[in-house]
Design a protein around this motif. Structure first.
Motif, short mmCIF file in Angstrom:
data_model
loop_
_atom_site.label_atom_id
_atom_site.label_comp_id
_atom_site.label_asym_id
_atom_site.label_seq_id
_atom_site.Cartn_x
_atom_site.Cartn_y
_atom_site.Cartn_z
N HIS A 170 32.61 -2.83 8.78
CA HIS A 170 32.19 -2.78 10.18
C HIS A 170 32.85 -1.60 10.89
O HIS A 170 32.21 -0.88 11.66
CB HIS A 170 32.58 -4.08 10.90
CG HIS A 170 31.77 -5.26 10.49
ND1 HIS A 170 32.20 -6.56 10.66
CD2 HIS A 170 30.54 -5.36 9.92
CE1 HIS A 170 31.28 -7.39 10.23
NE2 HIS A 170 30.26 -6.69 9.77
N VAL A 183 31.69 -7.37 16.44
CA VAL A 183 30.57 -7.46 15.51
C VAL A 183 30.53 -8.89 14.99
O VAL A 183 31.48 -9.35 14.35
CB VAL A 183 30.70 -6.46 14.35
CG1 VAL A 183 29.49 -6.55 13.43
CG2 VAL A 183 30.87 -5.03 14.88
N ASN A 185 28.66 -11.89 12.81
CA ASN A 185 27.71 -12.22 11.76
C ASN A 185 27.44 -13.72 11.81
O ASN A 185 28.38 -14.52 11.75
CB ASN A 185 28.25 -11.84 10.38
CG ASN A 185 27.30 -12.25 9.26
OD1 ASN A 185 26.20 -11.73 9.15
ND2 ASN A 185 27.71 -13.21 8.45
N THR A 193 34.25 -9.63 13.87
CA THR A 193 35.21 -8.54 13.74
C THR A 193 35.40 -7.92 15.12
O THR A 193 34.42 -7.49 15.75
CB THR A 193 34.71 -7.45 12.78
OG1 THR A 193 34.48 -8.02 11.49
CG2 THR A 193 35.72 -6.31 12.65
N VAL A 334 22.29 -6.03 15.89
CA VAL A 334 22.93 -4.83 15.36
C VAL A 334 21.95 -3.68 15.21
O VAL A 334 22.36 -2.51 15.10
CB VAL A 334 23.62 -5.10 14.00
CG1 VAL A 334 24.76 -6.09 14.16
CG2 VAL A 334 22.62 -5.58 12.96
N TRP A 339 21.78 -0.30 12.63
CA TRP A 339 22.15 -1.04 11.43
C TRP A 339 21.03 -2.00 11.03
O TRP A 339 20.16 -2.32 11.82
CB TRP A 339 23.43 -1.84 11.66
CG TRP A 339 24.61 -1.04 12.15
CD1 TRP A 339 24.69 0.32 12.28
CD2 TRP A 339 25.85 -1.56 12.60
NE1 TRP A 339 25.92 0.67 12.77
CE2 TRP A 339 26.66 -0.47 12.98
CE3 TRP A 339 26.38 -2.84 12.72
CZ2 TRP A 339 27.95 -0.62 13.48
CZ3 TRP A 339 27.67 -3.00 13.20
CH2 TRP A 339 28.45 -1.90 13.58
N LEU A 344 23.27 -6.15 6.12
CA LEU A 344 24.61 -5.63 6.43
C LEU A 344 25.67 -6.12 5.46
O LEU A 344 26.51 -5.35 5.00
CB LEU A 344 24.97 -6.01 7.87
CG LEU A 344 26.20 -5.34 8.49
CD1 LEU A 344 26.07 -3.83 8.43
CD2 LEU A 344 26.38 -5.82 9.93
N GLU A 345 25.64 -7.40 5.13
CA GLU A 345 26.68 -7.92 4.23
C GLU A 345 26.48 -7.41 2.80
O GLU A 345 27.45 -7.13 2.10
CB GLU A 345 26.71 -9.44 4.28
CG GLU A 345 27.22 -9.98 5.62
CD GLU A 345 28.12 -11.17 5.45
OE1 GLU A 345 27.78 -12.05 4.63
OE2 GLU A 345 29.16 -11.23 6.12
N ALA A 348 27.82 -4.06 2.77
CA ALA A 348 29.28 -4.12 2.81
C ALA A 348 29.86 -4.32 1.42
O ALA A 348 30.89 -3.71 1.07
CB ALA A 348 29.73 -5.23 3.75
#
Length: 382
Positions: A170, A183, A185, A193, A334, A339, A344-345, A348
């Motif tokens: 992030h 941020v 989730n 975060t 996001v 994004w 996103l995960e 990551a």
């Protein structure tokens, strides 16, 4: 490195896969993404594993069958992403980041008075336990690629919470955004975060998110989730049930802290949610998700300028409306930052795989409460 990140979250709906170019610190090209749903049988069996996990033997035949099917589906996702990446860039991949499926998460106990600023001094050296299933060696053989895996266990063995893992990513994505920034989730469990003006990181699980609402929709309507928030939007949250839920000690405990998907099951039952109508129960659970996030915000050193929301929860209008009512700063998906909230995960874990390969830290005092920045994860070759 060109990495493929894989994520199977607490919602148990499928595997997300994403292609990322990264050295583990900077993020270059972001390539194609895909979500492959689990078939109903696998999803049902994974849900059963959550119930069995506290007493499940590692060599249980049912577990072994689920692990093989889960790993096969991840291999399917890798194959599809490689096809898409070749079409997009005429490039392949160097490394896979394989989180696996969490079936049990029992971190060290949360102690009153701990916070991220004093975690290094105050964290008890009581190891917890975290269990992610999936056969990394089999995935490496099926894909002929090295696989980074087992991202959480070293942190938990060192007294950390083992979660969340994505805050460092992030921070990389948000390098140019105004701060402080939050941020959020929203998967089966919510996690946040907080990124300070100087890049400080604080992260922790906020509380239940989509998990209880998915279970409620399944029980009430037979649907796997509350599509478009229709069930919740048709009801009214129950103030008495919410009051009992918000008294849960987890919500007041300072970070670092993390949750298992089922940690609030007993509290939801004792609060009387089962006695509500399908609509009011859904509305109550959507509001509870938002109030948990608002409670999390009280642990930040400074209020965020905005909340960026990823995960499936951002697609539920009832949850997003409840968040807007519970939080003082603007709440936005996001996507406003460019994004991909669905991927996103997975992205990551592509970045984290590169960090594992390079021996860079993946957990930090402000994110898991570990005493000092820690490396983690392992790599298996094909």
């Amino acid at each position: 490195m060109r990495t493929i990140g894989l994520m199977s979250g607490t919602s148990l709906d499928g595997v997300d896969a994403a292609w990322v170019e990264t050295d583990g610190e900077a993020i270059g090209r972001i390539g194609p993404t895909v979500t492959l749903p689990y078939d109903p049988g696998l999803r049902r069996d994974l849900r059963r594993l959550l119930d069995l996990a506290p007493t499940l033997a590692p060599d249980d035949p049912f577990l072994a069958d689920c692990v093989r099917r889960l790993t096969d589906r991840h291999a399917d996702a890798v194959a599809r992403i490689r096809e898409l990446a070749w079409e997009s860039f005429r490039e392949g991949a160097d490394l896979i980041g394989f989180h696996g499926q969490t079936i049990l998460h029992r971190p060290p106990p949360i102690r009153p008075g701990r916070n991220a600023a004093t975690a290094a001094e105050a964290l008890p050296r009581e190891p917890g336990f975290t269990w992610q299933v999936g056969d990394a060696a089999l995935l490496a053989r099926l894909t002929n690629l090295p696989v980074a895996y087992d991202f959480r266990s070293a942190d938990v063995a060192a007294g950390g919470q083992g979660a969340p893992l994505v805050p460092v990513v992030h921070a990389a994505l948000a390098a140019a955004l105004p701060k402080p920034l939050a941020v959020l989730n929203l998967g089966g469990v919510g996690n946040v975060t907080w990124i300070g003006e100087g890049g400080e990181l604080i992260a922790f699980d906020t509380g239940p998110a989509n998990g209880p609402l998915d279970d409620w929709a399944r029980k009430s309507t037979g649907s796997d989730y509350d599509q478009d928030g229709r069930l919740a939007l048709a009801g009214e949250p129950d103030a008495a049930v919410l009051g009992r839920l918000m008294a849960h000690p987890y919500l007041e405990a300072p970070p670092p802290k993390s949750l298992d998907r089922l940690d609030f099951s007993r509290a939801l039952q004792e609060a009387g949610a089962d006695r509500l109508s399908p609509q009011d129960g859904a509305a109550t659970l959507a509001t509870f998700c938002a109030l948990c996030v608002a409670a999390a915000g009280r642990h930040f050193p400074a209020p965020p300028l905005q909340w960026l929301v990823g995960g499936g929860g951002r697609r539920n209008p009832a949850i997003m409306r409840a968040l807007a009512g519970a939080l003082e700063a603007p709440v936005r998906p996001v996507e406003v930052a460019g994004w991909n909230g669905d991927a996103l995960e997975a992205q990551a874990f592509g970045v984290l795989a590169a960090r594992v390969r390079r021996g860079l830290a993946i957990t930090f005092p402000g994110t898991t409460g570990v005493a000092e920045p820690m490396t983690g994860g392992r790599v298996v070759e094909p």
